[in-house]
Design a protein around this motif. Structure first.
Motif, PDB file in Angstrom:
ATOM      1  N   LEU A  52     -11.453  -7.306 -14.254  1.00 18.28           N
ATOM      2  CA  LEU A  52     -11.991  -7.792 -15.280  1.00 18.28           C
ATOM      3  C   LEU A  52     -13.526  -7.701 -15.463  1.00 18.28           C
ATOM      4  CD1 LEU A  52     -11.604 -10.101 -17.719  1.00 18.28           C
ATOM      5  CD2 LEU A  52     -11.854 -11.605 -16.143  1.00 18.28           C
ATOM      6  N   ALA A  53     -14.301  -7.283 -14.585  1.00 14.29           N
ATOM      7  CA  ALA A  53     -15.805  -7.184 -14.621  1.00 14.29           C
ATOM      8  C   ALA A  53     -15.882  -5.803 -15.101  1.00 14.29           C
ATOM      9  CB  ALA A  53     -16.198  -7.304 -13.287  1.00 14.29           C
ATOM     10  N   GLU A  54     -15.127  -4.847 -14.823  1.00 17.06           N
ATOM     11  CA  GLU A  54     -15.049  -3.373 -15.291  1.00 17.06           C
ATOM     12  C   GLU A  54     -14.408  -3.339 -16.663  1.00 17.06           C
ATOM     13  OE1 GLU A  54     -13.898  -0.837 -11.215  1.00 17.06           O
ATOM     14  OE2 GLU A  54     -12.252  -1.903 -12.220  1.00 17.06           O
ATOM     15  N   VAL A  55     -13.559  -4.155 -16.986  1.00 14.90           N
ATOM     16  CA  VAL A  55     -13.361  -4.316 -18.557  1.00 14.90           C
ATOM     17  C   VAL A  55     -14.470  -4.721 -19.278  1.00 14.90           C
ATOM     18  CG1 VAL A  55     -11.779  -5.246 -20.412  1.00 14.90           C
ATOM     19  CG2 VAL A  55     -10.802  -4.543 -18.123  1.00 14.90           C
ATOM     20  N   ARG A  56     -15.342  -5.871 -18.905  1.00 12.63           N
ATOM     21  CA  ARG A  56     -16.248  -6.257 -19.603  1.00 12.63           C
ATOM     22  C   ARG A  56     -17.211  -5.243 -19.533  1.00 12.63           C
ATOM     23  NH1 ARG A  56     -15.785 -11.599 -16.207  1.00 12.63           N
ATOM     24  NH2 ARG A  56     -14.889 -12.952 -17.657  1.00 12.63           N
ATOM     25  N   GLU A  57     -17.483  -4.627 -18.743  1.00 12.30           N
ATOM     26  CA  GLU A  57     -18.475  -3.689 -18.655  1.00 12.30           C
ATOM     27  C   GLU A  57     -18.290  -2.385 -19.897  1.00 12.30           C
ATOM     28  OE1 GLU A  57     -19.840  -0.023 -15.380  1.00 12.30           O
ATOM     29  OE2 GLU A  57     -19.656  -2.181 -14.825  1.00 12.30           O
ATOM     30  N   ARG A  58     -17.317  -1.912 -19.879  1.00 12.34           N
ATOM     31  CA  ARG A  58     -16.749  -1.275 -20.707  1.00 12.34           C
ATOM     32  C   ARG A  58     -16.851  -1.586 -22.054  1.00 12.34           C
ATOM     33  NH1 ARG A  58     -11.960   2.616 -19.145  1.00 12.34           N
ATOM     34  NH2 ARG A  58     -12.615   3.263 -16.965  1.00 12.34           N
ATOM     35  N   VAL A  59     -16.485  -2.985 -22.442  1.00  6.98           N
ATOM     36  CA  VAL A  59     -16.645  -3.602 -23.737  1.00  6.98           C
ATOM     37  C   VAL A  59     -18.070  -3.779 -24.166  1.00  6.98           C
ATOM     38  CG1 VAL A  59     -16.291  -5.853 -25.046  1.00  6.98           C
ATOM     39  CG2 VAL A  59     -14.387  -4.869 -23.647  1.00  6.98           C
ATOM     40  N   VAL A  60     -19.030  -4.129 -23.220  1.00  7.80           N
ATOM     41  CA  VAL A  60     -20.380  -4.229 -23.563  1.00  7.80           C
ATOM     42  C   VAL A  60     -21.026  -2.842 -23.916  1.00  7.80           C
ATOM     43  CG1 VAL A  60     -22.595  -4.473 -22.369  1.00  7.80           C
ATOM     44  CG2 VAL A  60     -20.869  -6.078 -22.165  1.00  7.80           C
ATOM     45  N   THR A  63     -19.720  -1.954 -27.479  1.00  2.00           N
ATOM     46  CA  THR A  63     -20.097  -2.768 -28.566  1.00  2.00           C
ATOM     47  C   THR A  63     -20.860  -2.160 -29.616  1.00  2.00           C
ATOM     48  OG1 THR A  63     -19.773  -4.849 -27.053  1.00  2.00           O
ATOM     49  CG2 THR A  63     -21.144  -4.927 -29.099  1.00  2.00           C
TER      50      THR A  63
END
Length: 74
Positions: A52-60, A63
């Motif tokens: 989940l943290a890696e997904v968040r990092e990619r989304v950021v 963006t």
């Protein structure tokens, strides 16, 4: 890709995301749907194994490009 194209045609802003190995099929699908040059985002492959943290990092990281595709002023 098809969903993004159909949403855009219906007047609903959309951003499609695919992984790098699927660039050629994504371009072919956009052309087949009559939308050559459809803008989409590429992300490294694979995504299914990301935390989940890696997904968040990619989304950021994506963006700014998402907002650009949607035409949102930054």
């Amino acid at each position: 890709m098809a969903d993004g194209i159909l949403l855009e045609r219906g007047g609903i802003p959309a951003v499609s995301i695919c992984t790098e190995p699927f660039r050629i099929p994504a371009d072919a699908m956009a052309k087949a749907y009559g939308f050559p040059g459809f803008q989409y985002l590429l992300t490294p492959h694979p995504v299914a194994s990301l935390t989940l943290a890696e997904v968040r990092e990619r989304v950021v990281g994506m963006t700014p490009r998402i907002l650009e595709i949607l035409g949102v002023e930054q």
